[in-house]
Write a protein that holds these residues in place. Structure first.
Motif, PDB file in Angstrom:
ATOM      1  N   ASP A  95       0.854  -1.189   0.000  1.00 52.32           N
ATOM      2  CA  ASP A  95       0.000   0.000   0.000  1.00 52.32           C
ATOM      3  C   ASP A  95       0.886   1.233   0.000  1.00 52.32           C
ATOM      4  OD1 ASP A  95      -2.258  -1.474   0.040  1.00 52.32           O
ATOM      5  OD2 ASP A  95      -2.840  -1.012   2.105  1.00 52.32           O
ATOM      6  N   ASP A  97       0.465   3.895   1.735  1.00 51.69           N
ATOM      7  CA  ASP A  97       0.470   4.656   2.993  1.00 51.69           C
ATOM      8  C   ASP A  97       1.461   4.166   4.034  1.00 51.69           C
ATOM      9  OD1 ASP A  97      -0.706   2.314   3.667  1.00 51.69           O
ATOM     10  OD2 ASP A  97      -2.633   3.151   4.235  1.00 51.69           O
ATOM     11  N   GLN A  99       1.545   1.563   5.788  1.00 56.09           N
ATOM     12  CA  GLN A  99       1.032   0.811   6.939  1.00 56.09           C
ATOM     13  C   GLN A  99       1.752  -0.532   7.041  1.00 56.09           C
ATOM     14  OE1 GLN A  99      -3.491   1.286   6.388  1.00 56.09           O
ATOM     15  NE2 GLN A  99      -3.130   1.422   8.576  1.00 56.09           N
ATOM     16  N   ARG A 198       1.134  -3.986  12.111  1.00 54.06           N
ATOM     17  CA  ARG A 198       0.701  -3.001  11.131  1.00 54.06           C
ATOM     18  C   ARG A 198       0.703  -1.623  11.769  1.00 54.06           C
ATOM     19  NH1 ARG A 198      -4.172  -1.794   7.207  1.00 54.06           N
ATOM     20  NH2 ARG A 198      -2.977  -2.009   5.292  1.00 54.06           N
ATOM     21  N   ARG A 201      -1.313   4.786   9.364  1.00 56.58           N
ATOM     22  CA  ARG A 201      -1.059   5.450   8.096  1.00 56.58           C
ATOM     23  C   ARG A 201      -0.007   6.554   8.279  1.00 56.58           C
ATOM     24  NH1 ARG A 201      -3.184   7.268   3.446  1.00 56.58           N
ATOM     25  NH2 ARG A 201      -4.481   5.630   2.572  1.00 56.58           N
TER      26      ARG A 201
HETATM   27 MG    MG Z   1      -3.977   1.873   4.561  1.00 59.07          MG
END
Ligand code: MG
Ligand code: UDP
Length: 330
Positions: A95, A97, A99, A198, A201
């Motif tokens: 992704d 962002d 994360q 995780r 963001r």
């Molecule tokens: Mg995300």
């Protein structure tokens, strides 16, 4: 065709605030990786400066392949477009962002060297998510496990490293309502988890508002289970039994077995009718969800439309092409 050793595929929708940091962290990771790499960044119809930044990045760094879709296609289709364009022997899905930390690449590579075709990130811990997201996500993964026969790993997103042969199988699946993590599980081969934490963001807000999440969940359930369709028969049987009991009661009252007058039944009659009506509509709705998806699949439209691809060895003739995953396999 000369394949780079690794492709990193990143869908981006209104991610202007994270791209610089993403590039910085990814560059470090790829430098340590050592072998030939490409980074396929897909602009999924962003309304901010994402595409301008991606083009700049592609102009400065020959490893970057910038793909511009003709409009917002949604995360799963944008990802599919990137996977179709990429050429690597191994493919890392990320992704934008941050994360999911790209720094896990060496660990994933090591597991794949040990013989796995797919190494999927499995979340041990999630930072910076709202309570609603955590609860709905947990419920969703548990529900999916009940509904489908495909063992879809819990708490797993799209963050994974895949081998070329696994990706080629994935791209040969032309379904349009894509739940990619489930489709990858369905492929088989050896799949291994890598536990990780995780993060929150890096910047910006989630591009998955509740409306998109519900659609995503519906796509997942309908693509991997037909059990909801069977709900009609169960509900039908239960209400059948209920109707028989009611019939017995009505006949009994008519014969005067329970005493009292017959006209008493109006309220109960109305509630039973309302109940049955809503059950029927609900079941029709479920059938409609499947029927609508069948219809859209039957139209066979391309899954995504690429407006432009910017890469250092760009082949201009490909601009504006309509790519289907199947085309790339051949
Ligand atoms: Mg995300
Ligand atoms: N994304 C996309 N198209 C969309 C929505 C999201 O390409 O229509 C991308 C987004 O830029 C990000 C990834 O998909 O790289 C996951 O989205 P997000 O991080 O917002 O989802 P969350 O992590 O909140 O579930």
């Amino acid at each position: 065709m000369d394949r780079p050793s690794l492709s990193v595929v990143i869908p981006c929708y209104n991610e202007q605030d994270v791209l610089a940091e993403l590039y910085r962290r990814l560059s470090d990771v790829l430098r340590d990786y050592g072998k030939s790499c490409e980074v396929v960044v897909v602009n999924d119809g962003s309304k901010d400066r994402t595409w301008a930044i991606l083009m700049e990045m592609a102009a400065q760094d020959p490893r970057i392949v910038a793909v511009n879709l003709s409009k917002n296609h949604g995360h799963q289709l944008a990802l599919t477009a990137g996977l179709t364009v990429c050429r690597g022997e191994r493919i890392l899905i990320l992704d934008a962002d941050l994360q999911d930390p790209p720094e896990l690449l060496p660990q994933m590579t090591a597991i794949m060297d040990g013989g796995a075709d797919v190494v999927y990130g499995q979340r041990r811990h999630r930072d910076g998510e709202t309570a609603t997201k955590l609860i709905t996500a947990t419920l969703f993964y548990r529900l999916m496990a009940k509904l489908t026969d495909v063992p879809i790993p819990q708490d797993t997103g799209d963050f994974r490293l895949m081998s070329r042969r696994a990706l080629d199988v994935l791209l040969a699946m032309p379904e349009r309502h894509r739940f990619l993590r489930g489709m990858v599980s369905w492929i088989g081969f050896r799949q291994a988890p890598l536990l990780y934490d995780r993060h929150a963001r890096f910047a910006g807000t989630t591009k998955y508002p509740t409306r998109k999440m519900i659609r995503f969940a519906l796509d997942a359930v309908t693509a991997f289970s037909v059990k909801p369709l069977a709900l009609a028969s169960y509900v039908g049987m239960i209400s059948g039994v209920f109707a028989l009991l009611l019939l017995g009661y009505s006949l009994g009252s008519w014969l005067g077995l329970f005493g009292g007058k017959l006209e008493r039944g109006w309220t109960s009659l109305m509630s039973v009718m309302a109940l049955l009506g809503s059950v029927q509509l609900m079941v029709l709705g479920i059938i409609g969800e499947y029927l609508g998806r069948l219809y859209e699949q039957a139209k066979g439209r391309p899954l995504f439309i690429i407006e432009q691809i910017v890469r250092s060895d760009a082949d201009e003739s490909k601009n504006g092409e309509i790519a289907r995953p199947q085309d790339v396999i051949r």
